[in-house]
Write an enzyme that holds these catalytic residues in place. Structure first.
Site, PDB file in Angstrom:
ATOM      1  N   HIS A 154       7.381  -7.569  -1.918  1.00 42.31           N
ATOM      2  CA  HIS A 154       7.079  -6.961  -0.617  1.00 42.31           C
ATOM      3  C   HIS A 154       7.911  -7.642   0.478  1.00 42.31           C
ATOM      4  O   HIS A 154       7.642  -7.411   1.669  1.00 42.31           O
ATOM      5  CB  HIS A 154       5.609  -7.186  -0.247  1.00 42.31           C
ATOM      6  CG  HIS A 154       4.614  -6.342  -0.985  1.00 42.31           C
ATOM      7  ND1 HIS A 154       4.820  -5.029  -1.299  1.00 42.31           N
ATOM      8  CD2 HIS A 154       3.362  -6.631  -1.435  1.00 42.31           C
ATOM      9  CE1 HIS A 154       3.745  -4.555  -1.925  1.00 42.31           C
ATOM     10  NE2 HIS A 154       2.857  -5.508  -2.015  1.00 42.31           N
ATOM     11  N   LYS A 163       0.804  -1.228   0.000  1.00 46.43           N
ATOM     12  CA  LYS A 163       0.000   0.000   0.000  1.00 46.43           C
ATOM     13  C   LYS A 163       0.841   1.285   0.000  1.00 46.43           C
ATOM     14  O   LYS A 163       0.350   2.361   0.321  1.00 46.43           O
ATOM     15  CB  LYS A 163      -1.003   0.045   1.172  1.00 46.43           C
ATOM     16  CG  LYS A 163      -1.856  -1.186   1.350  1.00 46.43           C
ATOM     17  CD  LYS A 163      -2.340  -1.786   0.077  1.00 46.43           C
ATOM     18  CE  LYS A 163      -3.290  -0.924  -0.717  1.00 46.43           C
ATOM     19  NZ  LYS A 163      -3.481  -1.490  -2.091  1.00 46.43           N
ATOM     20  N   SER A 164       2.103   1.148  -0.408  1.00 45.98           N
ATOM     21  CA  SER A 164       2.982   2.319  -0.445  1.00 45.98           C
ATOM     22  C   SER A 164       2.995   3.002  -1.806  1.00 45.98           C
ATOM     23  O   SER A 164       3.690   4.005  -1.994  1.00 45.98           O
ATOM     24  CB  SER A 164       4.416   1.896  -0.102  1.00 45.98           C
ATOM     25  OG  SER A 164       4.458   1.260   1.139  1.00 45.98           O
ATOM     26  N   SER A 196      -5.204   3.217   3.393  1.00 45.78           N
ATOM     27  CA  SER A 196      -5.284   2.525   2.103  1.00 45.78           C
ATOM     28  C   SER A 196      -5.507   1.027   2.329  1.00 45.78           C
ATOM     29  O   SER A 196      -6.340   0.396   1.666  1.00 45.78           O
ATOM     30  CB  SER A 196      -3.981   2.773   1.322  1.00 45.78           C
ATOM     31  OG  SER A 196      -3.983   2.079   0.109  1.00 45.78           O
TER      32      SER A 196
HETATM   33  P1  A3P Z   1      -5.038   4.716  -1.896  1.00 43.53           P
HETATM   34  O1  A3P Z   1      -5.659   3.453  -1.420  1.00 43.53           O
HETATM   35  O2  A3P Z   1      -4.690   5.647  -0.767  1.00 43.53           O
HETATM   36  O3  A3P Z   1      -5.825   5.384  -2.960  1.00 43.53           O
HETATM   37  P2  A3P Z   1       0.072  -0.398  -3.702  1.00 43.53           P
HETATM   38  O4  A3P Z   1       0.251  -0.418  -5.187  1.00 43.53           O
HETATM   39  O5  A3P Z   1       1.358  -0.459  -2.950  1.00 43.53           O
HETATM   40  O6  A3P Z   1      -0.919  -1.407  -3.267  1.00 43.53           O
HETATM   41  O7  A3P Z   1      -0.515   1.036  -3.322  1.00 43.53           O
HETATM   42  C1  A3P Z   1      -1.812   1.403  -3.661  1.00 43.53           C
HETATM   43  C2  A3P Z   1      -1.982   2.895  -3.425  1.00 43.53           C
HETATM   44  O8  A3P Z   1      -1.279   3.617  -4.462  1.00 43.53           O
HETATM   45  C3  A3P Z   1      -3.451   3.311  -3.510  1.00 43.53           C
HETATM   46  O9  A3P Z   1      -3.630   4.356  -2.539  1.00 43.53           O
HETATM   47  C4  A3P Z   1      -3.524   3.843  -4.942  1.00 43.53           C
HETATM   48  O10 A3P Z   1      -4.597   4.715  -5.178  1.00 43.53           O
HETATM   49  C5  A3P Z   1      -2.182   4.535  -5.070  1.00 43.53           C
HETATM   50  N1  A3P Z   1      -1.833   4.763  -6.485  1.00 43.53           N
HETATM   51  C6  A3P Z   1      -1.672   3.846  -7.471  1.00 43.53           C
HETATM   52  N2  A3P Z   1      -1.465   4.448  -8.647  1.00 43.53           N
HETATM   53  C7  A3P Z   1      -1.523   5.781  -8.411  1.00 43.53           C
HETATM   54  C8  A3P Z   1      -1.418   6.937  -9.249  1.00 43.53           C
HETATM   55  N3  A3P Z   1      -1.239   6.838 -10.555  1.00 43.53           N
HETATM   56  N4  A3P Z   1      -1.511   8.152  -8.654  1.00 43.53           N
HETATM   57  C9  A3P Z   1      -1.694   8.278  -7.321  1.00 43.53           C
HETATM   58  N5  A3P Z   1      -1.819   7.215  -6.485  1.00 43.53           N
HETATM   59  C10 A3P Z   1      -1.736   5.986  -7.033  1.00 43.53           C
END
Ligand code: A3P
Length: 288
Positions: free
Chosen positions: A100, A42-43, A130
């Site tokens: 991860h 979720k980063s 998230s």
């Molecule tokens: P949120 O749930 O806060 O919206 P991961 O890929 O590590 O699982 O992280 C997912 C997070 O990255 C989500 O956050 C998602 O919306 C955000 N994310 C993915 N692509 C993005 C983009 N193009 N612009 C901004 N945030 C993005």
């Protein structure tokens, strides 16, 4: 159906993780040409992965539009991903893969290789927010029943891939190595162009202004959300409940403020201060 974890050394791993992580650690051969995306869940992992793919294709979106993100950069520790990486043919160019894994589980061969790895970090409070909306609909992990429950699990490291504090402390020990770049989700929000330029320089690509503009256009939240090869809509229902979970949810910084109670905010602050002692705090944009 909620899944139970595979526990290894006190860390919960999602189902579909390769069973023998020790073998992966000892026997997987990292190659000097490999490009590795690393993160705590979720980063912004999938965002970074998209950026790396777009840089590699010099802004041409056809690769990201035609191949699912988990095939472009498979998951090292997930059974299917591991197989794909092992079957990669050198004539198809460098291998890209994503992980991860906490540092102590990562293949040993990486630490003597020249493979390039990028570790993306994010405000842990936003990771909790998230994660709450994401894990609820994932069938490979134990889904939280309430925000407070996930909050407590997070503080105690009882979430997929374990403690964020340990993960970040582990990987930050690589700080300063030539083949290791640490970047933050928040940097991508504050200075998108500069951060993408930094990533492409690190990976050894010199993009023209047109190519860079195309990367910037195609990495946007809305473009990724509309791209079925990047938005997880192709993930089988047996793994993800699409009526609950979206990978591209809000895509903003600071959403935690909409979800933390005052008490959670105070508790988190105390634990954070304790657990982050001795780490280079200037590396964390959410503290600036
Ligand atoms: P949120 O749930 O806060 O919206 P991961 O890929 O590590 O699982 O992280 C997912 C997070 O990255 C989500 O956050 C998602 O919306 C955000 N994310 C993915 N692509 C993005 C983009 N193009 N612009 C901004 N945030 C993005």
């Amino acid at each position: 159906m909620a899944a139970d974890y595979m526990w290894v050394d006190g860390i919960p791993f999602p189902t579909l993780t390769v069973e023998n992580l020790e073998l992966l650690r000892n026997e997987f051969l990292v190659k000097d040409e490999d490009v590795i995306t690393l993160s705590y869940p979720k980063s912004g992992t999938n965002w970074l992965l998209e950026i790396i793919c777009l840089i590699h294709s010099r802004g041409d979106p056809s690769w990201v539009q035609s191949v699912a993100n988990w095939d472009r950069s498979p998951w090292l520790e997930i059974v299917n991903g591991y197989e794909k990486i092992r079957k990669h043919r050198p004539e198809n160019g460098p291998r890209f893969y994503t992980s991860h894994l906490p540092i102590q589980f990562f293949p040993k061969s990486f630490f003597s290789s020249k493979a390039k790895a990028i570790y993306i970090i994010r405000n842990p409070r936003d990771i909790i927010a998230s994660g709450y909306f994401f894990w609820k609909g994932m069938k490979t992990v134990k889904p939280p029943e309430s925000f407070e429950q996930l909050f407590q699990w997070f503080l105690h490291g009882k979430v997929p891939y374990g403690s964020w504090f340990d993960h970040i402390r582990g990987w930050l020990s690589m700080r300063g190595k030539d083949n290791f770049l640490i970047m933050a989700y928040e940097d991508l929000h504050q200075d998108r162009r500069g951060t993408v330029e930094l990533i492409s320089q690190f990976l050894g690509y010199k993009l023209t202004p047109e190519e860079l503009n195309s990367v910037l256009k195609n990495m946007s939240f809305q473009v990724m959300k509309d791209n079925k090869m990047s938005n997880f809509s192709q993930v089988p229902d047996t793994i993800m409940d699409h009526s609950i979970t979206q990978i591209l949810r809000k895509g903003i910084t600071g959403d935690w403020k909409n979800h933390f109670t005052v008490a959670q905010s105070e508790t988190f602050g105390k634990v954070y201060e304790e657990k982050m002692a001795g780490l280079p705090r200037e590396a964390f944009p959410w503290e600036r």
